[in-house]
Design a protein around this motif. Sequence first.
Motif, PDB file in Angstrom:
ATOM      1  N   GLU A 289       0.655  -1.286  -0.036  1.00 49.79           N
ATOM      2  CA  GLU A 289      -0.048   0.093  -0.030  1.00 49.79           C
ATOM      3  C   GLU A 289       0.868   1.054   0.010  1.00 49.79           C
ATOM      4  O   GLU A 289       1.956   1.229   0.487  1.00 49.79           O
ATOM      5  CB  GLU A 289      -1.123   0.103   1.429  1.00 49.79           C
ATOM      6  N   THR A 290       0.230   2.313  -0.383  1.00 52.46           N
ATOM      7  CA  THR A 290       1.066   3.711  -0.167  1.00 52.46           C
ATOM      8  C   THR A 290       1.300   3.961   1.209  1.00 52.46           C
ATOM      9  O   THR A 290       0.239   4.007   1.840  1.00 52.46           O
ATOM     10  CB  THR A 290       0.191   4.713  -0.976  1.00 52.46           C
ATOM     11  N   ASP A 436     -13.194   3.438  -3.935  1.00 50.49           N
ATOM     12  CA  ASP A 436     -12.126   2.441  -4.132  1.00 50.49           C
ATOM     13  C   ASP A 436     -10.715   3.187  -4.149  1.00 50.49           C
ATOM     14  O   ASP A 436      -9.830   2.726  -3.783  1.00 50.49           O
ATOM     15  CB  ASP A 436     -12.464   1.597  -5.404  1.00 50.49           C
ATOM     16  N   ARG A 439     -10.003   4.455  -0.649  1.00 52.17           N
ATOM     17  CA  ARG A 439      -9.512   3.196  -0.027  1.00 52.17           C
ATOM     18  C   ARG A 439      -8.006   2.750  -0.194  1.00 52.17           C
ATOM     19  O   ARG A 439      -7.301   2.412   0.601  1.00 52.17           O
ATOM     20  CB  ARG A 439     -10.614   2.264  -0.086  1.00 52.17           C
ATOM     21  N   GLN A 440      -7.999   2.652  -1.554  1.00 53.51           N
ATOM     22  CA  GLN A 440      -6.759   2.085  -2.144  1.00 53.51           C
ATOM     23  C   GLN A 440      -6.231   2.682  -3.448  1.00 53.51           C
ATOM     24  O   GLN A 440      -6.741   1.957  -4.522  1.00 53.51           O
ATOM     25  CB  GLN A 440      -6.812   0.396  -2.004  1.00 53.51           C
ATOM     26  N   LYS A 443      -1.303   1.954  -7.756  1.00 55.18           N
ATOM     27  CA  LYS A 443       0.187   1.833  -7.416  1.00 55.18           C
ATOM     28  C   LYS A 443       0.753   3.038  -8.095  1.00 55.18           C
ATOM     29  O   LYS A 443       1.704   3.580  -7.227  1.00 55.18           O
ATOM     30  CB  LYS A 443       0.761   0.593  -8.036  1.00 55.18           C
ATOM     31  N   ALA A 449      -3.063   5.119   1.144  1.00 53.05           N
ATOM     32  CA  ALA A 449      -4.267   4.679   1.218  1.00 53.05           C
ATOM     33  C   ALA A 449      -5.113   4.911   2.404  1.00 53.05           C
ATOM     34  O   ALA A 449      -4.520   5.015   3.646  1.00 53.05           O
ATOM     35  CB  ALA A 449      -3.947   3.037   1.031  1.00 53.05           C
ATOM     36  N   GLY A 451      -7.926   3.287   3.409  1.00 52.09           N
ATOM     37  CA  GLY A 451      -8.828   2.432   3.745  1.00 52.09           C
ATOM     38  C   GLY A 451      -9.077   1.896   5.315  1.00 52.09           C
ATOM     39  O   GLY A 451     -10.026   1.659   5.777  1.00 52.09           O
TER      40      GLY A 451
END
Length: 476
Positions: A289-290, A436, A439-440, A443, A449, A451
Amino acid sequence: MKNDEKPKENAVHAAIDRLALGPIWRKFFARRVPKARWYYGDGATLLLLLGILIITGFALGLMYSASPDTAYASVVNITHHQLMGWFVRGMHYWSAGMMVIIVLYHLFRHILLGGYLPPREGTWVIGVLMFFLIIINSYIGYTLRWDERSVYAIRVALNIFHRVPWIGDELVYFVQGGWTQGSPTLSRLYAVHVIFVPILLLGLASYHLYLVVFHGVTTIPERLNPPETAEEQKELYDRLKHHEDEGETFFPYTMVESQIFAFVIFCVVLGLTLALGPRELMPEANFTETSFPSEEWWFHWYSAWVAYLPPWLTTWFYLGFPLLLFLFLILVPFVDHGANRGLRRRPLAVGMIVITVLGLLTLTGLRLESEWTAWPTKELVPLPVQAQLGPDAQRGHQLFTEYSCISCHALGGNGGDVGPDLTSLKVRLSADELRDFIRQPPKHVAMPAYGERLSSEELNALVDFVLVAQTFPQKY
């Protein structure tokens, strides 16, 4: 006494003789030195903090697991389940932070007083190398917790290496131990933090100390009547240390006075540990994830500075600023090799240090205003006059402000330009697509993120606000 009886040997004298400590005592502790001020105790304080870091580091190393699968759990175990583990972690953490503060004070003091002027150029150069090693290790240290703050720190460092011309990719590969971050990355960071840097630091500190003993420190008479050459300074220093009123023996007088400074800082470290404990852990590292933008408080000023730069300059600043600072500090004694010492004779140095300190404090304060991106936002993000928000969108408006979304996404031309202006989107996203995305993010998008940071209700409220914001005028 009979002729064949020999006097008993004193145990202390025997130990000194067998361990050959006499020369060390005479050369280091029993030597004559010019009298110094209490604020010269910063060097002794750095030695004390280095000692605390080594001792607590040994204790932490007995329980830390340098594996991505277990590193985070081992830090949790140390903090919450090991006897006095929280105390050891706290002393290590606050000593590291205080060491950054004191080494800056040490650096500034010598720039103000001209502590690098002849014959102390070598002392200064060794000190600059130690300064950067301390900064590097204070950075690597918190990556070992293997939480989200670690991920962000590692990615910032890799981004810096990536920007190195011609060998950027090879450097990234070497630092992270492969083409992705994982077990080799943590192993290398751990080895650098507990082996390579400490060994280098101890070696340089020993030589730095030797040079301080050999060339001495800046004295008051030296500031009042600056010597023109290195030979004049040595003659003055030698005269002062043997003077009845201006000189004294290092032990106990100078040593005790310098230890008072160190004792005060030790009490500060101890008080912070008892009052605040060690640094709290963020969620465990997740490289898929970021990462959450966060750094330790002694780097807040740097983060805030980067946040205020134009985006095209940011990545180059990360690489260029440390290099320019290193070159500037190394070259200082070879550019400024005049005779002026002391505050009154160095107005340029005084102005530079005052501006630097004010800049550091201001940028740190701005970073504290916004824990996310260093953009100070307390008041609600401005809306068009005719804007009508429902209850959920109003809540989303508050969250948009609270999370400083405006620092990256402008509304109506107002705000940052890291991400797109939400009132000028070429393609508007639906509620599900926005949900969406928040939340995430994809890339290739440099956005954290959210989420796991927003509840479902908060996420829906934020989406409601963004949907309404997309209908705002492009300029207001």
